[in-house]
Design an enzyme around this catalytic site. Structure first.
Site, PDB file in Angstrom:
ATOM      1  N   HIS A 130     149.950  28.263 -47.295  1.00 52.16           N
ATOM      2  CA  HIS A 130     149.304  29.177 -46.329  1.00 52.16           C
ATOM      3  C   HIS A 130     148.111  28.490 -45.660  1.00 52.16           C
ATOM      4  O   HIS A 130     147.922  28.557 -44.454  1.00 52.16           O
ATOM      5  CB  HIS A 130     148.863  30.422 -47.082  1.00 52.16           C
ATOM      6  CG  HIS A 130     148.619  31.590 -46.210  1.00 52.16           C
ATOM      7  ND1 HIS A 130     147.503  32.382 -46.317  1.00 52.16           N
ATOM      8  CD2 HIS A 130     149.342  32.114 -45.186  1.00 52.16           C
ATOM      9  CE1 HIS A 130     147.550  33.345 -45.409  1.00 52.16           C
ATOM     10  NE2 HIS A 130     148.664  33.201 -44.714  1.00 52.16           N
ATOM     11  N   ARG A 169     128.962  22.473 -47.597  1.00 56.13           N
ATOM     12  CA  ARG A 169     128.957  22.339 -46.130  1.00 56.13           C
ATOM     13  C   ARG A 169     128.318  23.552 -45.443  1.00 56.13           C
ATOM     14  O   ARG A 169     128.196  23.604 -44.246  1.00 56.13           O
ATOM     15  CB  ARG A 169     130.375  22.053 -45.641  1.00 56.13           C
ATOM     16  CG  ARG A 169     130.821  20.633 -45.970  1.00 56.13           C
ATOM     17  CD  ARG A 169     132.329  20.469 -46.087  1.00 56.13           C
ATOM     18  NE  ARG A 169     132.676  19.087 -46.441  1.00 56.13           N
ATOM     19  CZ  ARG A 169     132.590  18.599 -47.674  1.00 56.13           C
ATOM     20  NH1 ARG A 169     132.146  19.381 -48.677  1.00 56.13           N
ATOM     21  NH2 ARG A 169     132.888  17.329 -47.934  1.00 56.13           N
TER      22      ARG A 169
HETATM   23  N1  LIG Z   1     143.019  32.550 -46.982  1.00 58.97           N
HETATM   24  C1  LIG Z   1     142.112  32.680 -45.960  1.00 58.97           C
HETATM   25  C2  LIG Z   1     142.344  33.496 -44.855  1.00 58.97           C
HETATM   26  N2  LIG Z   1     143.511  34.205 -44.774  1.00 58.97           N
HETATM   27  C3  LIG Z   1     143.654  35.325 -43.847  1.00 58.97           C
HETATM   28  C4  LIG Z   1     144.092  34.876 -42.441  1.00 58.97           C
HETATM   29  O1  LIG Z   1     143.075  34.121 -41.779  1.00 58.97           O
HETATM   30  C5  LIG Z   1     144.409  36.090 -41.567  1.00 58.97           C
HETATM   31  O2  LIG Z   1     143.269  36.917 -41.486  1.00 58.97           O
HETATM   32  C6  LIG Z   1     145.562  36.899 -42.140  1.00 58.97           C
HETATM   33  O3  LIG Z   1     146.684  36.036 -42.341  1.00 58.97           O
HETATM   34  C7  LIG Z   1     145.985  38.042 -41.194  1.00 58.97           C
HETATM   35  O4  LIG Z   1     146.357  37.514 -39.939  1.00 58.97           O
HETATM   36  N3  LIG Z   1     141.431  33.580 -43.852  1.00 58.97           N
HETATM   37  C8  LIG Z   1     140.256  32.871 -43.917  1.00 58.97           C
HETATM   38  O5  LIG Z   1     139.423  32.965 -42.992  1.00 58.97           O
HETATM   39  N4  LIG Z   1     140.008  32.063 -44.995  1.00 58.97           N
HETATM   40  C9  LIG Z   1     140.892  31.942 -46.015  1.00 58.97           C
HETATM   41  O6  LIG Z   1     140.642  31.167 -46.983  1.00 58.97           O
HETATM   42  C1  LIG Z   2     143.731  29.712 -46.945  1.00 63.48           C
HETATM   43  C2  LIG Z   2     144.563  30.757 -47.608  1.00 63.48           C
HETATM   44  O1  LIG Z   2     145.253  31.521 -46.968  1.00 63.48           O
HETATM   45  C3  LIG Z   2     144.621  30.744 -49.095  1.00 63.48           C
HETATM   46  O2  LIG Z   2     143.351  31.119 -49.563  1.00 63.48           O
HETATM   47  C4  LIG Z   2     145.679  31.714 -49.625  1.00 63.48           C
HETATM   48  O3  LIG Z   2     145.841  31.412 -50.994  1.00 63.48           O
HETATM   49  P1  LIG Z   2     147.347  31.217 -51.571  1.00 63.48           P
HETATM   50  O4  LIG Z   2     147.902  29.950 -50.913  1.00 63.48           O
HETATM   51  O5  LIG Z   2     147.173  31.033 -53.065  1.00 63.48           O
HETATM   52  O6  LIG Z   2     148.144  32.436 -51.220  1.00 63.48           O
END
Ligand SMILES: Nc1c(NC[C@H](O)[C@H](O)[C@H](O)CO)[nH]c(=O)[nH]c1=O
Ligand SMILES: CC(=O)[C@@H](O)COP(=O)(O)O
Length: 198
Positions: A130, A169
């Site tokens: 993801h 960061r």
């Molecule tokens: N895993 C993280 C996400 N996931 C959510 C997606 O960005 C998005 O909001 C969702 O898929 C609905 O469209 N977002 C972050 O900003 N940081 C993460 O680590």
């Molecule tokens: C950046 C993401 O979407 C991540 O945090 C989601 O975690 P996962 O890959 O374990 O579903």
């Protein structure tokens, strides 16, 4: 990496940057807010250092990083449309008896389009792909915003493998070395690119 290593490649402009006439949009995520919020604060303090007025810093939030490009594009297009509407209203008034200053004079915040947009988010790798897909889509999406609108778009998205990398960061590392708040660099980049001219 830590301390001065983070911004080895970041060079402040040699020109004196005066941001006092600029209108800047910040779009940030609510995901990972405990790290995003210090980054937003660092960005705002950098903009203030270059003279950008607080009333000319417009801040909106979205759920996650994937929403950043679409929100930035939508808000920039709205600001450009409002600017077009204002100009046409002024032209209408020029043709009528109303004074130009009655329309053009906007109290407080600067009217018109944004001079730059800063998209701020934190992606932290989980256990699936993801992370990779969002990071790739968001980086290309934010690039598209800048190229398609002509409004400089700053990529303020941390793409980290661990929480500590992200915290470092954002200048809030857990150890003695708190790291470097990258928001400071994003603010100066936005001002420099907004003022870029021949
Ligand atoms: N895993 C993280 C996400 N996931 C959510 C997606 O960005 C998005 O909001 C969702 O898929 C609905 O469209 N977002 C972050 O900003 N940081 C993460 O680590
Ligand atoms: C950046 C993401 O979407 C991540 O945090 C989601 O975690 P996962 O890959 O374990 O579903």
């Amino acid at each position: 990496m830590g301390g001065d290593d983070f911004h080895k490649g970041v060079k402040e402009s040699s020109n004196k940057l005066d941001g006092s006439s600029l209108k800047i949009l910040i779009v940030h995520t609510r995901w990972n807010a405990e790290i995003v919020n210090p980054l937003v604060d660092g960005t705002k303090s950098s903009l203030a250092k270059y003279g950008v007025k607080s009333e000319n810093i417009i801040i909106r939030d979205v759920p996650g990083a994937y929403e950043l490009p679409g929100a930035a594009m939508k808000l920039i297009r709205q600001s450009q449309q409002e600017s077009t509407n204002l100009v046409s209203n002024i032209v209408d008034d020029l043709l009528s008896t109303q004074t130009l200053s009655d329309k053009a004079n906007v109290e407080g915040a600067k009217s018109g389009p944004f001079d730059a947009v800063i998209c701020i988010g934190v992606l932290i790798k989980g256990s699936t792909m993801h992370f990779e897909y969002i990071a790739d889509a968001v980086s290309h999406g934010i690039m598209r915003v800048g190229l398609d609108t002509g409004v400089p778009a700053v990529f303020g998205v941390l793409t980290c493998l661990t929480d500590e990398q992200a915290m470092q960061r954002a200048g809030i590392g857990r150890g003695e070395d708190k790291g470097h708040n990258h928001g400071l660099d994003w603010g100066s980049a936005a001002v420099e690119m907004a003022l870029l001219k021949l």
